[in-house]
Scaffold this active site. Sequence first.
Site, PDB file in Angstrom:
ATOM      1  N   TRP A   6       0.816  -1.205   0.000  1.00  0.00           N
ATOM      2  CA  TRP A   6       0.000   0.000   0.000  1.00  0.00           C
ATOM      3  C   TRP A   6       0.855   1.263   0.000  1.00  0.00           C
ATOM      4  O   TRP A   6       1.948   1.303   0.553  1.00  0.00           O
ATOM      5  CB  TRP A   6      -0.910   0.008   1.233  1.00  0.00           C
ATOM      6  N   ARG A  37      -3.848  15.773  11.719  1.00  0.00           N
ATOM      7  CA  ARG A  37      -4.112  15.389  13.108  1.00  0.00           C
ATOM      8  C   ARG A  37      -3.793  13.903  13.198  1.00  0.00           C
ATOM      9  O   ARG A  37      -4.394  13.077  12.517  1.00  0.00           O
ATOM     10  CB  ARG A  37      -5.568  15.666  13.482  1.00  0.00           C
ATOM     11  N   ASP A  68      -3.220  10.034  13.670  1.00  0.00           N
ATOM     12  CA  ASP A  68      -4.048   8.872  13.966  1.00  0.00           C
ATOM     13  C   ASP A  68      -3.244   7.761  14.626  1.00  0.00           C
ATOM     14  O   ASP A  68      -3.793   6.713  14.967  1.00  0.00           O
ATOM     15  CB  ASP A  68      -4.693   8.337  12.684  1.00  0.00           C
ATOM     16  N   GLU A  77      -8.711  12.134   4.786  1.00  0.00           N
ATOM     17  CA  GLU A  77      -9.380  11.106   5.572  1.00  0.00           C
ATOM     18  C   GLU A  77     -10.088  11.800   6.729  1.00  0.00           C
ATOM     19  O   GLU A  77      -9.523  12.692   7.359  1.00  0.00           O
ATOM     20  CB  GLU A  77      -8.384  10.094   6.148  1.00  0.00           C
ATOM     21  N   TYR A 116     -10.347   8.973  12.313  1.00  0.00           N
ATOM     22  CA  TYR A 116     -10.635   7.566  12.593  1.00  0.00           C
ATOM     23  C   TYR A 116     -11.400   7.371  13.901  1.00  0.00           C
ATOM     24  O   TYR A 116     -12.192   6.446  14.041  1.00  0.00           O
ATOM     25  CB  TYR A 116      -9.324   6.775  12.743  1.00  0.00           C
TER      26      TYR A 116
END
Length: 605
Positions: free
Chosen positions: A196, A447, A449, A502, A505
């Site tokens: 990935w 920010r 994760d 994104e 989470y």
Amino acid sequence: MHVPPTDPARSAPPASPHRRRRPKALGLTALAAAMLMAVPTTQAAFGSDVRPAAAQEVVGGGDLGPNVLVFDPSTPDIQGKVDEVFRKQESNQFGTDRYALMFKPGTYNDINAQIGFYTSIAGLGLNPDDTTFNGDVTVDAGWFDGNATQNFWRSAENLALNPVNGTNRWAVSQAAPFRRMHVKGGLNLAPDGYGWASGGYIADSKIDGEVGPYSQQQWYTRDSSVGGWGNGVWNMTFSGVEGAPAQSFPEPPYTTLETTPVSREKPFLYLDGDDYKVFVPAKRTNARGTSWGNGTPEGESLPLDQFYVVKPGATAETINAAVDQGLHLLFTPGVYHVDQPIEIDRANTVALGLGLATIIPDNGVTALKVGDVDGVKVAGLLVDAGPVNSETLVEVGSDGASGDHAANPTSLQDVFVRIGGAGPGKATTSIVVNSNDTIIDHTWVWRADHGEGVGWETNRADYGVHVKGDNVLATGLFVEHFNKYDVQWSGENGKTIFYQNEKAYDAPDQAAIQNGDIKGYAAYKVDDSVTTHEGWGMGSYCYFNVNPDIRQQHGFQAPVKPGVKFHDLLVVSLGGKGQYEHVINDIGDPTSGDTTIPSQVVSFP
């Protein structure tokens, strides 16, 4: 945040969200004594560790400190010295070491410079072809089991490469720019094994062969030349790129603009004979191709003695005094704590960081404030929030700024922001842009994760980027994981070319993200009062791993007006951890299941 590339015959990494595993802790090694043979540059005497008081004159010029390693073709054991830096930095994701590897003009044979965290590699010629590697500049992901999604905070610039096997590997994710490079062969953007990857950014570069993204989820390339482009997964965006594939979103997912409306390349350090200078490229409009392909680029050269060479231990008071005296700023690699904002109120000031120089605001201050003046260039800095909440981390112009800077805009380039990860950090809004005509060219506002000091309230950060000025252009905008709006745009006539996001989470439940009667805050919000805005090649992904039942109403929110336009939007649920109900406003199909297939909108309205 990962799916296989569109051509399974070329690679087949499994579909799964990214950044879920913490890297293995590796011990840090001391730099070998032999590495010290790569002697930092010296010019005029500067060099004292004792900083002058603000009332005293701040001296410009001087050596570049111990963390800028300068090589020439006769330097012994170049490979060994570069390898030692890499061993120290390969997995040093949240460490405090910073390095710049600088190569004087010439030809270097049999070099494979592997680049780890907080390491910049650059040639010191005026043009990339002045400094040639018969070899490679490599980023791979062996340290993380072939997963390149945490290959952050590094850079390559101003070099020509003749790759040993014909193709150079640059397998990076966010905050890893590839600028002003000439690859005399192909460029592979995936790690060995095609695991990935979540990049990425190329600008002002010439790739003679084909670029192979393979497993890269998304990528932005600006004002460059490529010999071909291999594939796309979710979002491949190009502006001003010779050889780019034709517009074809959503299949393949190519968004292609013939030119970039406004661009100005990042300032860079170079050698003019034996003298160090900083070249400041000129602004271009409707650019296509590199700035250097037709000979000497347009721009201005500034001698090093016009810069305060900032070294670790310098105070904000001294830095500000230097600016007041008319000096530019060159931050050498290191970590800088500031107890008051660094303030740049003088037009045309350059503030350039080397080796991911990092600024940490103490006691809740703003790290950097730029006045509403013409032509400030801020580049190559990482701003890392401190444990006491800062209302803002970076401000461009004061609230209500109204100056016209179209002829000479301020620019933020490779200016990265982090909240948490290296330790507790908090900030209400990371970047606020009040000045009209500002260029935001490649930023990752993150920010954290993962890492230390991470949690829904532990590294609270409500807003990522808030644009209030008019005619602001963002090229390569990466903003992730904020508690509320990742990007909010209040100014008129804004433009964004490429956006990657994104959502956070770690939202504990639906109520934690509820925005009135809207499920979740948009990843990119254009205020209802705005009448003109345009965006191209923009994606938002969700991975609500704490509570997979969370629903996000949309990735994008904008007023329905003739002047507000979007092209090539997508949202993706990563592995079914949460879902989007729409793409923009109430338009676009919902995501569903765990197949990590995007929902797309080709045009809005």
